[in-house]
Design an enzyme around this catalytic site. Structure first.
Site, PDB file in Angstrom:
ATOM      1  N   SER A 132      41.950  38.841  -4.212  1.00 56.88           N
ATOM      2  CA  SER A 132      40.753  38.598  -3.455  1.00 56.88           C
ATOM      3  C   SER A 132      39.638  37.770  -3.914  1.00 56.88           C
ATOM      4  O   SER A 132      38.848  37.270  -3.033  1.00 56.88           O
ATOM      5  CB  SER A 132      40.295  40.098  -2.598  1.00 56.88           C
ATOM      6  OG  SER A 132      39.898  40.921  -3.639  1.00 56.88           O
ATOM      7  N   LYS A 164      31.145  37.614  -7.063  1.00 56.07           N
ATOM      8  CA  LYS A 164      31.765  37.917  -5.906  1.00 56.07           C
ATOM      9  C   LYS A 164      31.058  38.909  -4.705  1.00 56.07           C
ATOM     10  O   LYS A 164      30.328  39.568  -5.262  1.00 56.07           O
ATOM     11  CB  LYS A 164      33.058  38.872  -6.139  1.00 56.07           C
ATOM     12  CG  LYS A 164      34.000  39.098  -5.087  1.00 56.07           C
ATOM     13  CD  LYS A 164      35.163  40.043  -5.691  1.00 56.07           C
ATOM     14  CE  LYS A 164      36.356  40.192  -4.439  1.00 56.07           C
ATOM     15  NZ  LYS A 164      37.520  40.976  -5.144  1.00 56.07           N
ATOM     16  N   SER A 191      43.112  41.656  -7.870  1.00 59.60           N
ATOM     17  CA  SER A 191      42.223  40.592  -7.376  1.00 59.60           C
ATOM     18  C   SER A 191      41.476  39.906  -8.388  1.00 59.60           C
ATOM     19  O   SER A 191      40.786  38.868  -8.040  1.00 59.60           O
ATOM     20  CB  SER A 191      41.477  41.200  -6.436  1.00 59.60           C
ATOM     21  OG  SER A 191      41.961  41.387  -5.323  1.00 59.60           O
TER      22      SER A 191
HETATM   23  N1  GLN Z   1      46.289  41.787  -3.091  1.00 59.61           N
HETATM   24  C1  GLN Z   1      45.942  43.346  -3.068  1.00 59.61           C
HETATM   25  C2  GLN Z   1      45.616  44.037  -1.784  1.00 59.61           C
HETATM   26  O1  GLN Z   1      45.663  43.062  -0.941  1.00 59.61           O
HETATM   27  C3  GLN Z   1      44.926  43.538  -4.105  1.00 59.61           C
HETATM   28  C4  GLN Z   1      43.710  43.348  -3.680  1.00 59.61           C
HETATM   29  C5  GLN Z   1      42.538  43.582  -4.646  1.00 59.61           C
HETATM   30  O2  GLN Z   1      42.878  44.079  -5.833  1.00 59.61           O
HETATM   31  N2  GLN Z   1      41.372  43.967  -4.237  1.00 59.61           N
HETATM   32  O3  GLN Z   1      45.211  44.929  -1.568  1.00 59.61           O
END
Ligand code: GLN
Length: 509
Positions: free
Chosen positions: A169, A86, A193
């Protein structure tokens, strides 16, 4: 045209590592085949957009080195297995952008600890697992999002239905693994994420206990929540990757000081009283009523129930538990995470890293223009929310209250784990939605994080395991949550389920 990897190439980390062990193919062959598949994908008008950068030359050189090390008999456990990271992890010799224009063109002088441990090893440290890095995977900007549509560069598509999002994400990681463009991938999970994109793309992912993987070299979003973990085609893939990437790191002050773990061994270790037919004999799985609300999509509920029935057949007992503050995890997370983000992202000021505005009048104007140009809408929204909740007069009303509730959410889990060994529920309230569907309503996207946020706030390990298919043939993920450092028990249960079912083995056409 199918998204499948080159015919005959074993799918996943474990299968590929076995094939390399048996000399059924070389790492160069596997790497070259995947690079060709990635390139073919990039030529498609509806390409998946899983990669932000591909390092063909570096990957082939690493593959040759892995083949040579294998021939010499001194290779790491995953030598030559092609994976990708990532783009939240910094990598030497490849761009590191966090999906942001702010870091476009940025080159890190060092590898994140997780990257080094999976690859050639840390400088002056123990040798790494020897994986080959194919490139950097697309993600939401600074990991803020649930659909990968907040990437500053381009969205990623879901390989099961290219008109839909892959989740986020870690959307590039999940789409890349599901489409067979990489054997496995790293991701990060702050509020879901790893788990949510794994669920949306029909693959397996684990967010370990906070502190299991080093955050050194992981571009920070919310430091008290950020945690790295693997995405793979199975629990076994995840166990192999996690064993290699985890472990104490003196460069991360929040890293857990524990001896190295063999998660693959833990995954296979038979439980006392268990039999081959009932490997989960004696495992108590708690089902929080709050994870099965009336509003849960019926297709998701049905798939999760079917997976729970399979776990029961394998010997587990299901019981009702309660996590009464589940709903509060949304406001709590969306105060704490932006608060930490507003502080972490203050370093992107045009002076030390990345983007700087071309024209400006004075220092304040330079900061203002640099940050206006460099950050996307969602990142700006969170910086503003975070600055607000930390400001004088509002700190007690928002930030402090959120911290207190965070503790109470962790206490709810402690009470539940007094009665059960694992907690289960859905990963997300629906299957993957259409690209563009959530674009103008950020609150809607925040609400969809409801089932992943509680474990994040408590710092507990959580997993997404394929649990069949819902509406439109789209994958559904079963979430399993364990007590602190119970990654072995999570992987064991997921592995038992995957030995008895084939949901995880299905692949997009
Ligand atoms: N969807 C969550 C956010 O927008 C989690 C994102 C994540 O785990 N990096 O913050």
């Amino acid at each position: 045209m199918s998204a499948a990897p080159p015919a005959g190439l074993p799918r996943g980390v474990a299968a590929l590592a076995r094939a390399l062990d048996e000399r059924a193919l070389s790492s160069r062959e596997a790497t070259a085949a995947l690079l060709a598949a990635i390139e073919a994908e990039q030529r498609r008008p509806d390409g998946l957009g899983a990669f932000l950068a591909v390092d063909a030359e570096g990957a082939l050189a690493a593959a040759d080195a892995a083949d040579a090390a294998r021939a010499r008999g001194d290779s790491g456990p995953l030598a030559g297995v092609p994976i990708a990271h990532k783009d939240i992890f910094v990598t030497r010799g490849q761009p590191s952008t966090a999906g942001s224009r702010m870091l476009a063109g940025y080159r890190s002088p060092f590898d994140a600890t997780v990257v080094a441990r999976l690859g050639a090893g840390e400088p002056g440290g123990a040798p790494g697992a020897g994986t080959v890095c194919l490139g950097k995977l697309n993600c939401d900007e600074f990991a803020m999002g649930s659909a990968n549509e907040n990437s500053a560069f381009f969205p990623t598509r879901n390989p099961w239905d290219r008109s839909r999002v892959p989740g986020g994400s870690s959307g590039g990681s999940a789409a890349g693994v599901a489409a067979g463009l990489v054997a496995g991938a790293t991701g990060t999970d702050t509020g879901g994420s790893i788990r949510q994109p794994a669920a949306f793309c029909g693959i397996t992912g684990i967010k370990p206990t906070y502190g299991v993987c080093s955050r050194h070299g992981m571009i920070a979003f919310a430091s008290s929540l950020d945690q790295a973990g693997p995405l793979g085609t199975s629990a076994e893939d995840c166990a192999l990757l996690l064993s290699a990437m985890s472990g104490h790191d003196p460069r991360d002050a929040t890293s857990a000081a524990r001896p190295p773990q063999d998660y693959a061994a833990a995954m296979r270790a038979p439980r006392p009283g268990a039999s081959a037919a009932r490997p989960l004999q004696g495992v108590r799985i708690g089902l929080p009523a709050e994870f099965f609300p009336p509003g849960l999509a019926p297709d998701v509920a049905a798939a999760v129930r079917a997976a729970l029935t399979e776990l029961e057949k394998l010997g587990a007992t299901l019981l009702d538990v309660s996590l009464p503050r589940t709903e509060l995890s949304i406001p709590v997370y969306y105060i704490i995470a932006p608060a930490e983000a507003s502080s972490n992202l203050s370093r992107f000021d045009g002076v030390r890293y990345g983007h700087r505005a071309a024209r400006y009048a004075d220092l304040a104007d330079m900061y203002r223009k640099t940050r206006s140009e460099g950050f996307g809408a969602e990142v700006k929204r969170r910086i503003m929310i975070g600055t607000y909740v930390l400001s004088h007069g509002y700190y007690d009303a928002y930030y402090l209250q959120a911290q207190k509730l965070r503790r109470m959410i962790a206490d709810d889990f402690r009470a539940a784990f007094g009665r059960c060994d694992l907690i289960a529920g859905p990963v997300a309230p629906t299957v993957a939605w259409k690209l563009g569907a959530g674009a103008d309503d950020p609150v809607q996207a925040y609400l969809a994080d409801i089932f992943t946020l509680p474990a994040s706030l408590a710092g507990l390990p959580g997993m997404s395991v394929p649990a069949g298919f819902g509406e439109g043939g789209l994958p559904v993920g079963l979430q399993l949550i364990g007590d602190y450092f119970a990654e072995g028990a999570l992987l064991h249960a997921a592995h038992a389920l995957q030995q008895a079912t084939d949901w995880h083995a299905r692949r997009p056409q």
